[in-house]
Design a protein around this motif. Sequence first.
Motif, PDB file in Angstrom:
ATOM      1  N   HIS A 190       0.850  -1.192   0.000  1.00 52.32           N
ATOM      2  CA  HIS A 190       0.000   0.000   0.000  1.00 52.32           C
ATOM      3  C   HIS A 190       0.885   1.241   0.000  1.00 52.32           C
ATOM      4  N   ARG A 191       0.432   2.266  -0.681  1.00 58.21           N
ATOM      5  CA  ARG A 191       1.147   3.547  -0.685  1.00 58.21           C
ATOM      6  C   ARG A 191       0.917   4.225   0.661  1.00 58.21           C
ATOM      7  N   VAL A 192       2.009   4.688   1.248  1.00 60.26           N
ATOM      8  CA  VAL A 192       1.959   5.341   2.552  1.00 60.26           C
ATOM      9  C   VAL A 192       2.845   6.584   2.491  1.00 60.26           C
ATOM     10  N   GLU A 193       2.368   7.677   3.028  1.00 59.85           N
ATOM     11  CA  GLU A 193       3.173   8.893   3.152  1.00 59.85           C
ATOM     12  C   GLU A 193       3.857   8.872   4.510  1.00 59.85           C
ATOM     13  N   GLY A 194       5.113   9.305   4.539  1.00 61.11           N
ATOM     14  CA  GLY A 194       5.832   9.363   5.804  1.00 61.11           C
ATOM     15  C   GLY A 194       7.047  10.263   5.704  1.00 61.11           C
ATOM     16  N   HIS A 195       7.571  10.656   6.849  1.00 63.33           N
ATOM     17  CA  HIS A 195       8.758  11.502   6.897  1.00 63.33           C
ATOM     18  C   HIS A 195      10.033  10.675   6.893  1.00 63.33           C
ATOM     19  N   SER A 196       9.905   9.365   7.151  1.00 64.98           N
ATOM     20  CA  SER A 196      11.051   8.458   7.169  1.00 64.98           C
ATOM     21  C   SER A 196      10.543   7.049   6.885  1.00 64.98           C
ATOM     22  N   PHE A 197      11.477   6.140   6.656  1.00 62.52           N
ATOM     23  CA  PHE A 197      11.106   4.740   6.472  1.00 62.52           C
ATOM     24  C   PHE A 197      10.373   4.226   7.707  1.00 62.52           C
ATOM     25  N   GLU A 198      10.884   4.553   8.891  1.00 60.84           N
ATOM     26  CA  GLU A 198      10.276   4.090  10.145  1.00 60.84           C
ATOM     27  C   GLU A 198       8.858   4.639  10.303  1.00 60.84           C
ATOM     28  N   ASP A 199       8.688   5.905   9.986  1.00 58.75           N
ATOM     29  CA  ASP A 199       7.384   6.551  10.065  1.00 58.75           C
ATOM     30  C   ASP A 199       6.383   5.848   9.144  1.00 58.75           C
ATOM     31  N   ALA A 200       6.817   5.510   7.945  1.00 62.15           N
ATOM     32  CA  ALA A 200       5.949   4.810   6.988  1.00 62.15           C
ATOM     33  C   ALA A 200       5.597   3.414   7.488  1.00 62.15           C
ATOM     34  N   ALA A 201       6.543   2.731   8.117  1.00 65.62           N
ATOM     35  CA  ALA A 201       6.281   1.387   8.648  1.00 65.62           C
ATOM     36  C   ALA A 201       5.178   1.424   9.694  1.00 65.62           C
ATOM     37  N   VAL A 202       5.266   2.356  10.625  1.00 64.79           N
ATOM     38  CA  VAL A 202       4.263   2.475  11.688  1.00 64.79           C
ATOM     39  C   VAL A 202       2.920   2.906  11.106  1.00 64.79           C
ATOM     40  N   ALA A 203       2.935   3.857  10.171  1.00 63.44           N
ATOM     41  CA  ALA A 203       1.691   4.322   9.549  1.00 63.44           C
ATOM     42  C   ALA A 203       0.971   3.183   8.834  1.00 63.44           C
ATOM     43  N   PHE A 204       1.728   2.311   8.165  1.00 63.87           N
ATOM     44  CA  PHE A 204       1.130   1.163   7.486  1.00 63.87           C
ATOM     45  C   PHE A 204       0.419   0.252   8.480  1.00 63.87           C
ATOM     46  N   VAL A 205       1.096  -0.073   9.570  1.00 64.02           N
ATOM     47  CA  VAL A 205       0.502  -0.972  10.567  1.00 64.02           C
ATOM     48  C   VAL A 205      -0.754  -0.352  11.168  1.00 64.02           C
ATOM     49  N   GLU A 206      -0.718   0.938  11.440  1.00 64.70           N
ATOM     50  CA  GLU A 206      -1.893   1.613  12.002  1.00 64.70           C
ATOM     51  C   GLU A 206      -3.064   1.644  11.024  1.00 64.70           C
ATOM     52  N   ALA A 207      -2.788   1.829   9.740  1.00 65.58           N
ATOM     53  CA  ALA A 207      -3.855   1.982   8.745  1.00 65.58           C
ATOM     54  C   ALA A 207      -4.420   0.651   8.264  1.00 65.58           C
ATOM     55  N   TRP A 208      -3.569  -0.375   8.106  1.00 66.48           N
ATOM     56  CA  TRP A 208      -4.041  -1.615   7.486  1.00 66.48           C
ATOM     57  C   TRP A 208      -4.087  -2.813   8.411  1.00 66.48           C
ATOM     58  N   SER A 209      -3.711  -2.673   9.640  1.00 72.48           N
ATOM     59  CA  SER A 209      -3.831  -3.726  10.654  1.00 72.48           C
ATOM     60  C   SER A 209      -3.452  -5.121  10.150  1.00 72.48           C
ATOM     61  N   PRO A 210      -2.201  -5.317   9.702  1.00 67.53           N
ATOM     62  CA  PRO A 210      -1.796  -6.658   9.269  1.00 67.53           C
ATOM     63  C   PRO A 210      -1.746  -7.622  10.461  1.00 67.53           C
ATOM     64  N   THR A 211      -1.640  -8.896  10.174  1.00 63.15           N
ATOM     65  CA  THR A 211      -1.600  -9.922  11.211  1.00 63.15           C
ATOM     66  C   THR A 211      -0.419  -9.680  12.147  1.00 63.15           C
TER      67      THR A 211
END
Length: 76
Positions: free
Chosen positions: A20-41
């Motif tokens: 999924h496309r995610v906007e973030g200020h850093s790689f780490e920021d994008a990783a956390v945003a992805f988990v918050e938005a798409w709730s993977p296993t």
Amino acid sequence: MTAARAFVVHAAHEGRGAGHRVEGHSFEDAAVAFVEAWSPTVSAEGEVQVIVRDIDDGREHCFVVDVDEGEASPCN
């Protein structure tokens, strides 16, 4: 703070096609945003391993996101 950049993020066990496309200020920021938005296993340890790819230059990094803490650290 740096400007937001575009990343494609997917859970490591799901493969690139599930990204999924995610906007973030850093790689780490994008990783956390992805988990918050798409709730993977989430693992029994409360973690999700994700792959983050910078859309502009193609660089990829792997992170383990602690769901309870909302923090990302590099994969071992």
